[in-house]
Design an enzyme around this catalytic site. Structure first.
Site, mmCIF file in Angstrom:
data_model
loop_
_atom_site.group_PDB
_atom_site.id
_atom_site.type_symbol
_atom_site.label_atom_id
_atom_site.label_comp_id
_atom_site.label_asym_id
_atom_site.label_seq_id
_atom_site.Cartn_x
_atom_site.Cartn_y
_atom_site.Cartn_z
ATOM 1 N N ARG A 295 0.792 -1.227 0.000
ATOM 2 C CA ARG A 295 0.000 0.000 0.000
ATOM 3 C C ARG A 295 0.824 1.278 0.000
ATOM 4 N NH1 ARG A 295 -3.475 1.412 3.915
ATOM 5 N NH2 ARG A 295 -5.118 2.396 2.726
ATOM 6 N N CYS B 106 8.087 28.042 31.025
ATOM 7 C CA CYS B 106 7.834 26.596 31.149
ATOM 8 C C CYS B 106 7.493 26.238 32.595
ATOM 9 C CB CYS B 106 9.067 25.827 30.688
ATOM 10 S SG CYS B 106 9.002 24.078 31.111
ATOM 11 N N CYS C 250 10.404 23.916 34.243
ATOM 12 C CA CYS C 250 11.774 24.365 34.476
ATOM 13 C C CYS C 250 11.985 24.712 35.956
ATOM 14 C CB CYS C 250 12.083 25.585 33.607
ATOM 15 S SG CYS C 250 12.635 25.161 31.938
ATOM 16 N N HIS D 4 15.756 22.331 29.814
ATOM 17 C CA HIS D 4 14.553 22.399 28.981
ATOM 18 C C HIS D 4 14.779 21.819 27.586
ATOM 19 C CE1 HIS D 4 10.626 24.188 27.989
ATOM 20 N NE2 HIS D 4 11.146 24.513 26.814
ATOM 21 N N ASN E 96 5.043 10.835 26.969
ATOM 22 C CA ASN E 96 4.517 11.308 25.687
ATOM 23 C C ASN E 96 5.479 12.334 25.169
ATOM 24 O OD1 ASN E 96 2.069 10.009 25.314
ATOM 25 N ND2 ASN E 96 0.994 11.449 26.648
ATOM 26 N N GLY F 191 0.270 15.041 21.443
ATOM 27 C CA GLY F 191 -0.508 15.786 22.422
ATOM 28 C C GLY F 191 0.323 16.315 23.570
ATOM 29 N N CYS F 192 1.636 16.326 23.400
ATOM 30 C CA CYS F 192 2.497 16.849 24.462
ATOM 31 C C CYS F 192 3.098 18.167 23.990
ATOM 32 C CB CYS F 192 3.604 15.861 24.797
ATOM 33 S SG CYS F 192 4.690 16.456 26.099
ATOM 34 N N SER F 193 2.555 19.257 24.487
ATOM 35 C CA SER F 193 2.952 20.558 23.958
ATOM 36 C C SER F 193 4.221 21.087 24.613
ATOM 37 C CB SER F 193 1.819 21.568 24.135
ATOM 38 O OG SER F 193 1.378 21.540 25.471
ATOM 39 N N HIS G 222 9.907 20.193 27.436
ATOM 40 C CA HIS G 222 10.747 19.883 28.596
ATOM 41 C C HIS G 222 10.725 18.368 28.841
ATOM 42 C CE1 HIS G 222 12.734 21.494 32.324
ATOM 43 N NE2 HIS G 222 12.652 20.183 32.552
ATOM 44 N N HIS H 141 10.140 15.112 30.218
ATOM 45 C CA HIS H 141 9.398 14.644 31.394
ATOM 46 C C HIS H 141 8.494 13.476 31.029
ATOM 47 C CE1 HIS H 141 6.247 17.043 29.453
ATOM 48 N NE2 HIS H 141 5.365 16.436 30.225
ATOM 49 N N GLN I 116 5.295 10.669 32.964
ATOM 50 C CA GLN I 116 4.265 10.616 34.000
ATOM 51 C C GLN I 116 4.187 9.237 34.620
ATOM 52 O OE1 GLN I 116 0.542 12.717 33.197
ATOM 53 N NE2 GLN I 116 1.307 13.108 31.133
ATOM 54 N N GLU J 289 -2.238 -8.448 28.800
ATOM 55 C CA GLU J 289 -0.911 -9.047 28.695
ATOM 56 C C GLU J 289 -0.647 -10.012 29.847
ATOM 57 O OE1 GLU J 289 2.159 -6.187 28.064
ATOM 58 O OE2 GLU J 289 1.278 -5.461 26.197
ATOM 59 N N HIS K 235 5.674 -1.909 30.879
ATOM 60 C CA HIS K 235 4.706 -2.864 31.395
ATOM 61 C C HIS K 235 5.448 -3.785 32.345
ATOM 62 C CE1 HIS K 235 1.490 -2.432 28.031
ATOM 63 N NE2 HIS K 235 1.221 -1.673 29.067
ATOM 64 N N HIS L 293 7.087 -0.503 25.621
ATOM 65 C CA HIS L 293 6.590 -0.303 24.257
ATOM 66 C C HIS L 293 6.872 1.136 23.853
ATOM 67 C CE1 HIS L 293 4.052 -3.970 24.365
ATOM 68 N NE2 HIS L 293 3.756 -3.629 25.601
ATOM 69 N N PHE M 215 -2.550 7.633 10.655
ATOM 70 C CA PHE M 215 -3.783 7.824 11.395
ATOM 71 C C PHE M 215 -4.447 6.480 11.625
ATOM 72 C CE2 PHE M 215 -3.286 12.055 9.589
ATOM 73 C CZ PHE M 215 -3.560 12.850 10.694
ATOM 74 N N TYR N 138 -10.998 1.680 8.811
ATOM 75 C CA TYR N 138 -10.880 0.245 9.064
ATOM 76 C C TYR N 138 -10.250 -0.029 10.437
ATOM 77 C CZ TYR N 138 -10.346 -4.702 8.065
ATOM 78 O OH TYR N 138 -10.450 -6.064 8.113
HETATM 79 ZN ZN LIG Z 1 3.249 -4.718 27.143
HETATM 80 ZN ZN LIG Z 2 11.279 23.662 30.864
#
Ligand SMILES: [Zn+2]
Ligand SMILES: [Zn+2]
Ligand SMILES: [Zn+2]
Length: 350
Positions: free
Chosen positions: A28, A52, A55, A117, A157, A163-165, A168, A170, A172, A186, A285, A302, A316, A320
């Site tokens: 494809r 930031c 920081c 940063h 992320n 989605g991580c603007s 710096h 880091h 979570q 799993e 994990h 992962h 994207f 499907y």
């Molecule tokens: Zn896993």
């Molecule tokens: Zn920073």
């Protein structure tokens, strides 16, 4: 027919961890591309950004000021999705299993990897990354020791596209009372494999990958990185401990350094692939902290990066993929070959 013969025709592959299938359509990518073009982000960053909220010394939302930290820094997320002070409650409206809900106590923390940063895991020194591994381990142990915490999810992320603007460096840590969907799937698969074959699923998988070679991207004495046979994302990778270890807490200092080393290698290769700070969601994990022994659990991480063929073309999950099953265009073997060709010297350091 052997696997080799399948690699040029549409086929599906089985993910033994989640027991789900992915459709692989190798031809494809020959279609002309007319879709979205991602804009390249700025490469030059400043070491300290006064605006930031991560920081050192800066004020966060709510007026709390960060300490003048020198290495890593952990704090409870100011807008946490999980809170410890939630009353216990279970609902099954109508008692038909149709409107079921329960309260979920937990906590969310932010881990700053560095006061700088402008750094990323790929650009940090080995010792600095090892300190991050140590913090992840301490946090996991501390949170996991709480009776109300059954699972500790460590993740990062990276990139606006994910989605991580805030650039710096880091990650979570979300910890909660129940085992979330993905680790739960799993866990069931690993437990089933152990009881059926008397061996660890991922130990056996890694052995097969090291024999096949074609999906191995890089390794050191203690860890290996492969594009998994069942990868969904174009350059998805699975980072595996070579020795059977259930969680980060069971890694000694040598293994912590080995993990830091392999993290630096793979994130450098990622950045070098399209010569941009490579976006991804990554996470570990590991065995849950529910007090049970978990011989089935094999520690791994992962990486799910969204980019497809260049710094500007992303994959994207629509149509499907949303309605039927995930699908990929380039084969995992081709993706592994591309990653193998990349250097372990960062492009910005050349
Ligand atoms: Zn896993
Ligand atoms: Zn920073
Ligand atoms: Zn194992």
């Amino acid at each position: 027919m052997e696997l080799q013969g399948l690699s040029t025709v549409p086929h599906r592959r089985f993910n033994p961890l989640t027991r789900e299938w992915v459709l692989v359509s190798p031809l494809r990518t020959q279609r002309p591309w007319q879709g979205q073009v991602e804009r390249r982000g700025p490469l030059q960053q400043v070491a300290y950004d006064p605006t930031c909220y991560l920081c050192p010394g800066n004020e966060r939302a709510g007026g709390v000021r960060n300490p003048d930290y020198k290495a890593t820094f952990v704090f409870t997320n100011d807008f946490a999705a999980l809170r410890p002070d939630v009353l216990r409650a279970n609902v099954d409206e109508g008692e038909r299993g149709l409107l079921v809900a329960e309260s979920e106590p937990g906590t969310c923390r932010v881990v700053c990897f560095s006061p700088r940063h402008d750094l990323t895991l790929a650009r940090m020194k080995l010792d600095e990354i090892a300190s991050v591994v140590e913090v992840w381990t301490q946090q996991g142990t501390e949170l996991g020791a709480r009776p109300s915490i059954k699972y500790v999810q460590i993740f990062e992320n990276r990139g606006e596209i994910m989605g991580c603007s805030n650039p710096h460096p880091h990650g979570q840590i979300w910890a909660n009372q129940t085992i979330p969907n993905e680790p739960r799937k799993e866990q069931d698969s690993q437990a089933a494999h152990l009881s059926r074959y008397g061996a660890c699923l991922l130990c056996e998988y890694l052995e097969l990958e090291r024999k096949a070679v074609s999906r191995v991207v890089c390794e050191n004495a203690l860890f290996a990185v492969v594009v998994p046979f069942w990868a969904v994302w174009p350059f998805e990778i699975l980072l595996l401990s070579k020795t059977h270890a259930p969680d980060l807490a069971s890694l000694d200092r040598l293994h912590q350094h080995g993990l830091a080393d392999i993290l630096k290698r793979i994130t450098t290769r990622y950045d070098n692939l399209f010569e941009i700070p490579f976006p991804y969601s990554m996470g570990f994990h590991q065995a849950p902290s529910d007090g049970d022994p978990h011989p089935e659990w094999h520690l791994h991480a992962h990486f799910y990066p969204p980019l497809l063929r260049s710094a500007t073309v992303r994959k994207f999950m629509v149509g499907y993929e949303l309605l039927a099953a995930p699908q990929r265009d380039i084969t995992p073997e081709d993706a592994a070959a591309r990653l193998c060709e990349t250097s372990e010297v960062h492009y910005a350091d050349r």
